[in-house]
Design an enzyme around this catalytic site. Structure first.
Site, PDB file in Angstrom:
ATOM      1  N   GLU A  72       0.875  -1.163   0.000  1.00  0.00           N
ATOM      2  CA  GLU A  72       0.000   0.000   0.000  1.00  0.00           C
ATOM      3  C   GLU A  72       0.917   1.219   0.000  1.00  0.00           C
ATOM      4  O   GLU A  72       1.828   1.280   0.814  1.00  0.00           O
ATOM      5  CB  GLU A  72      -0.784   0.020   1.319  1.00  0.00           C
ATOM      6  CG  GLU A  72      -2.206  -0.410   1.227  1.00  0.00           C
ATOM      7  CD  GLU A  72      -2.811  -0.457   2.624  1.00  0.00           C
ATOM      8  OE1 GLU A  72      -3.333   0.565   3.080  1.00  0.00           O
ATOM      9  OE2 GLU A  72      -2.750  -1.527   3.256  1.00  0.00           O
ATOM     10  N   ARG A 102       5.963 -13.303   9.227  1.00  0.00           N
ATOM     11  CA  ARG A 102       6.521 -11.976   8.979  1.00  0.00           C
ATOM     12  C   ARG A 102       7.843 -11.841   9.719  1.00  0.00           C
ATOM     13  O   ARG A 102       8.118 -12.547  10.692  1.00  0.00           O
ATOM     14  CB  ARG A 102       5.545 -10.877   9.385  1.00  0.00           C
ATOM     15  CG  ARG A 102       5.230 -10.817  10.865  1.00  0.00           C
ATOM     16  CD  ARG A 102       4.104  -9.841  11.170  1.00  0.00           C
ATOM     17  NE  ARG A 102       4.426  -8.476  10.824  1.00  0.00           N
ATOM     18  CZ  ARG A 102       3.822  -7.798   9.839  1.00  0.00           C
ATOM     19  NH1 ARG A 102       2.861  -8.348   9.130  1.00  0.00           N
ATOM     20  NH2 ARG A 102       4.163  -6.553   9.589  1.00  0.00           N
ATOM     21  N   LYS A 111       4.541   0.338  10.353  1.00  0.00           N
ATOM     22  CA  LYS A 111       4.596   1.581   9.579  1.00  0.00           C
ATOM     23  C   LYS A 111       4.119   2.762  10.404  1.00  0.00           C
ATOM     24  O   LYS A 111       4.684   3.836  10.351  1.00  0.00           O
ATOM     25  CB  LYS A 111       3.662   1.456   8.368  1.00  0.00           C
ATOM     26  CG  LYS A 111       4.310   0.978   7.100  1.00  0.00           C
ATOM     27  CD  LYS A 111       3.308   1.161   5.956  1.00  0.00           C
ATOM     28  CE  LYS A 111       3.458   0.071   4.917  1.00  0.00           C
ATOM     29  NZ  LYS A 111       2.301  -0.056   4.046  1.00  0.00           N
TER      30      LYS A 111
HETATM   31  P1  ATP Z   1       0.019  -1.906   6.786  1.00  0.00           P
HETATM   32  O1  ATP Z   1      -0.101  -2.134   8.242  1.00  0.00           O
HETATM   33  O2  ATP Z   1       0.131  -0.472   6.410  1.00  0.00           O
HETATM   34  O3  ATP Z   1      -0.880  -2.725   5.897  1.00  0.00           O
HETATM   35  P2  ATP Z   1       2.042  -3.700   5.899  1.00  0.00           P
HETATM   36  O4  ATP Z   1       3.316  -3.844   6.625  1.00  0.00           O
HETATM   37  O5  ATP Z   1       1.106  -4.842   5.792  1.00  0.00           O
HETATM   38  O6  ATP Z   1       1.462  -2.434   6.526  1.00  0.00           O
HETATM   39  P3  ATP Z   1       1.917  -3.466   3.023  1.00  0.00           P
HETATM   40  O7  ATP Z   1       2.295  -2.277   2.248  1.00  0.00           O
HETATM   41  O8  ATP Z   1       0.521  -3.928   2.972  1.00  0.00           O
HETATM   42  O9  ATP Z   1       2.369  -3.138   4.487  1.00  0.00           O
HETATM   43  O10 ATP Z   1       2.908  -4.656   2.723  1.00  0.00           O
HETATM   44  C1  ATP Z   1       3.335  -5.056   1.462  1.00  0.00           C
HETATM   45  C2  ATP Z   1       3.827  -6.481   1.530  1.00  0.00           C
HETATM   46  O11 ATP Z   1       4.897  -6.605   2.446  1.00  0.00           O
HETATM   47  C3  ATP Z   1       2.724  -7.422   1.985  1.00  0.00           C
HETATM   48  O12 ATP Z   1       2.674  -8.504   1.080  1.00  0.00           O
HETATM   49  C4  ATP Z   1       3.154  -7.872   3.344  1.00  0.00           C
HETATM   50  O13 ATP Z   1       2.811  -9.201   3.572  1.00  0.00           O
HETATM   51  C5  ATP Z   1       4.673  -7.697   3.320  1.00  0.00           C
HETATM   52  N1  ATP Z   1       5.179  -7.386   4.648  1.00  0.00           N
HETATM   53  C6  ATP Z   1       4.869  -6.337   5.405  1.00  0.00           C
HETATM   54  N2  ATP Z   1       5.508  -6.384   6.607  1.00  0.00           N
HETATM   55  C7  ATP Z   1       6.248  -7.519   6.586  1.00  0.00           C
HETATM   56  C8  ATP Z   1       7.140  -8.147   7.529  1.00  0.00           C
HETATM   57  N3  ATP Z   1       7.395  -7.621   8.740  1.00  0.00           N
HETATM   58  N4  ATP Z   1       7.735  -9.296   7.155  1.00  0.00           N
HETATM   59  C9  ATP Z   1       7.498  -9.829   5.942  1.00  0.00           C
HETATM   60  N5  ATP Z   1       6.681  -9.299   5.027  1.00  0.00           N
HETATM   61  C10 ATP Z   1       6.051  -8.159   5.334  1.00  0.00           C
HETATM   62 MG    MG Z   2      -0.945  -4.488   4.586  1.00  0.00          MG
END
Ligand code: ATP
Ligand code: MG
Length: 594
Positions: free
Chosen positions: A61, A296, A306
């Site tokens: 996002e 994760r 974030k």
């Molecule tokens: P939000 O809380 O804003 O949704 P998010 O960390 O999920 O934050 P996204 O932009 O939706 O952020 O994430 C993009 C991709 O990165 C997604 O496929 C998510 O699974 C992956 N991702 C996010 N944080 C992690 C993490 N700590 N470890 C591994 N993958 C991650």
């Molecule tokens: Mg997300």
């Protein structure tokens, strides 16, 4: 499309590689067609067989800067596509009508490219935005209504919550669940046409209010939100829910393996339900993508939320998103991490199906392993005190005489060449390299002891002068003749201690930023305590030191090993020739907690 590189060392296997290898072996997706761009079943089937053996995607996002957890996901998705002759799509998941910030979009694209990946393959740019699929998502919703698989619910949010039931209790059907298809279609169009207020109705999938999986109890798939979208403007006042939008985005893009984090595991049955229904209806290409969940990344001593990273920036606990202590990709980059070290880190931590914490030292170890064979060496003195060679003038024929010394740029790579620097009557040495009364086992400078100044001469310490407070101001020593490194007989005199130094005559003054862990506790933000109270108060120490003259030509992002001190980078923002600024990336060895 990249062909797997046989010369590369075999990657350690993991459950995702096993799934992909099994799918390739069984030809699960071999008959799939690709119309050259995302689209519905008819569009895809009109194209040739998909030239990509697999398709993955990275779908952030655009609402913040990427962090080390995203780096794991990037390395995984782009890495798997690269290794198996596939393509990874770069997709902005912008189905939320929040204001999209171009700053975030650009920083995300930069981060992916910097990490070493790209989205161009087979002559096509696979850069997509989910909001381009709104028309299809709407059409799919009308299809579900027409198939008797979705209905407009006008219960209050509270009633909906109550009627959902819980883990032990089945849900209760909404009074609106049994409306006719025509009525639902009319209501949904009214939703689209702005005839309802925000929140007054939702479209729900009609599945099973008694399902043991609460996510299958008629999940909401469209909501009303009067908001301007950065891409589609005011065209829509209804927006798809994430759980509905995401499988469709994957299906339209011919994704084969949709990899996400564990919290989406419970959503998988709905993912499959939706794509099975749309596939049966001939709307989306078949066989449909499958979702796989992995743990994760949680990295000790940092946070990867974030929202909280944003708070650190906005409340100025750090200097910005690219503060070298931040676990953001821009922060890691400015700190001095290399793309290769982050890829190596991602490879080493692998993927698992259970949540755990990875120690920060694993990231530092990857950095050292990457930089050790390639970083040029240099000497630097970070806590300087002067060493005066009292017999220099007599032995050399003048106090100002300088003696050129040299050292390899890299100890294991003679082809890299050598660096030169001067030795003279006055040198800078580390304050900790002198002790008036040496502790047990101390081999460096103390009265009467002989020490080698690395790449230079052996000296005998004769004492030191102190100021009124007892602080050492100048250390004294005498040169031992005929001991210059690299000259015949230089090693006739045995010494136990070797210290680093730079000459007052040619050393460069430098600002050196000694970074440490951002948080003082290994698992910040896991207790009731406010995470801000867990910040490490000494995560940054700025010192004025001296570096050897070979660093005069260093440019921003150039990395070095400062002998004995660790790995340093010329700061990409603040460093300038004539005004050097170096950041410590990591020490020589893991010393945290010891
Ligand atoms: P939000 O809380 O804003 O949704 P998010 O960390 O999920 O934050 P996204 O932009 O939706 O952020 O994430 C993009 C991709 O990165 C997604 O496929 C998510 O699974 C992956 N991702 C996010 N944080 C992690 C993490 N700590 N470890 C591994 N993958 C991650
Ligand atoms: Mg997300």
């Amino acid at each position: 499309m990249n062909v797997p590189d046989d010369k590369e060392s075999p990657k350690s296997s993991n459950f995702l590689r096993q799934v992909i290898e099994r799918d390739l072996e069984q030809g699960s997706y071999a008959q799939r067609h690709w119309g050259g761009s995302p689209g519905d079943a008819a569009h895809q089937q009109a194209g040739p067989l998909d030239p990509a053996r697999i398709r993955t995607r990275f779908p952030p996002e655009p609402n913040g800067y990427l962090h080390v957890g995203h780096a794991k996901s990037i390395c995984l998705n782009f890495g798997l596509a690269r290794d198996y002759g596939g393509v990874c799509h770069m997709r902005f998941d912008d189905t939320n009508p929040e204001k999209e910030d171009l700053e975030f979009v650009n920083s995300i694209l930069d981060a992916v490219k910097w990490l070493g990946f790209g989205w161009d393959a087979n002559g096509t740019s696979h850069l997509y935005q989910a909001s381009d699929y709104f028309d299809f998502m709407y059409r799919a919703a009308e299809y579900l209504i027409e198939a008797g698989l979705a209905y407009v619910d006008e219960q209050s949010a509270e009633a909906m919550r109550e009627n959902r039931g819980d883990f032990n209790t089945a849900g209760t059907n909404s009074p609106y669940r049994s409306r006719s298809i025509d009525e639902n279609l009319q209501r949904f169009r009214d939703m689209r046409d702005g005839k309802f207020a925000d929140g007054a109705a939702v479209l729900r999938a009609k599945i099973d209010m008694a399902s043991p999986n609460i996510n299958l109890r008629d999940p909401a798939i469209y909501r009303i939100r009067t908001a301007t979208h950065h891409n589609t403007g005011d065209k829509w006042c209804i927006y798809p829910m994430y759980t509905y939008a995401h499988p469709i985005e994957d299906a339209l893009e011919n994704i084969t393996h949709s990899i996400c984090t564990l919290e989406f595991e419970d959503q998988r049955p709905f993912y499959d339900w939706l794509l099975d229904r749309l596939g049966e209806g001939g709307l989306t290409n078949q066989p449909h993508p499958r979702q796989y969940e992995f743990a994760r990344l949680n990295l000790t001593y940092v946070i990867t939320s974030k929202r909280k990273l944003k708070q650190l920036v906005e409340e100025q606990h750090v200097s910005g998103w690219d503060d070298p202590r931040m676990p953001t990709i821009v922060g890691l980059r400015r700190r001095g991490y290399t793309p290769e070290s982050i890829q190596l880190f991602a490879e080493r931590i692998g993927v698992t199906k259970s949540d755990s914490w990875i120690d920060y030292s694993t990231l530092e170890a990857a950095l050292r392993d990457d930089l050790d064979p390639k970083a040029p060496r240099a000497m630097a003195v970070l806590d300087p005190v002067k060493l005066v060679i009292t017999n220099w003038g007599d032995l050399m024929g003048g106090e100002d005489v300088l003696d050129t010394c040299s050292a390899p740029l890299h100890p294991h790579n003679p082809e890299a060449g050598r660096r030169e620097f001067q030795f003279g009557a006055e040198l800078w040495i580390e304050r900790t390299d002198y002790e008036e009364v040496p502790p047990k086992g101390y081999n460096r400078l103390y009265p009467g002891n002989k020490v080698r100044l690395k790449y230079g001469h052996v000296v005998t310490c004769t004492g030191a002068t102190k100021d009124a407070k007892g602080n050492v101001t100048v250390v004294h020593a005498e040169l031992v003749p005929d001991t210059k490194s690299g000259t015949p007989g230089a090693s006739a005199i045995k010494v136990k201690g070797v210290i680093t130094w730079v000459a007052v005559a040619d050393a460069l003054k430098a600002e050196v930023r000694l970074y440490d862990r951002l948080f003082a506790v290994p698992q910040p933000d896991t207790t009731d305590k406010d995470f801000l109270e867990e910040l490490n108060p000494s995560s940054l120490k700025v010192v004025q030191g001296y570096v050897e003259p070979s660093l005069a030509s260093a440019k921003g992002d150039d990395r070095f090993q400062f002998e004995r001190h660790g790995y340093f980078v010329a700061d990409r923002k603040d460093h300038a020739q004539g005004k050097p600024v170096f950041n410590r990336v990591a020490g020589m060895k893991d010393s945290w907690g010891k």
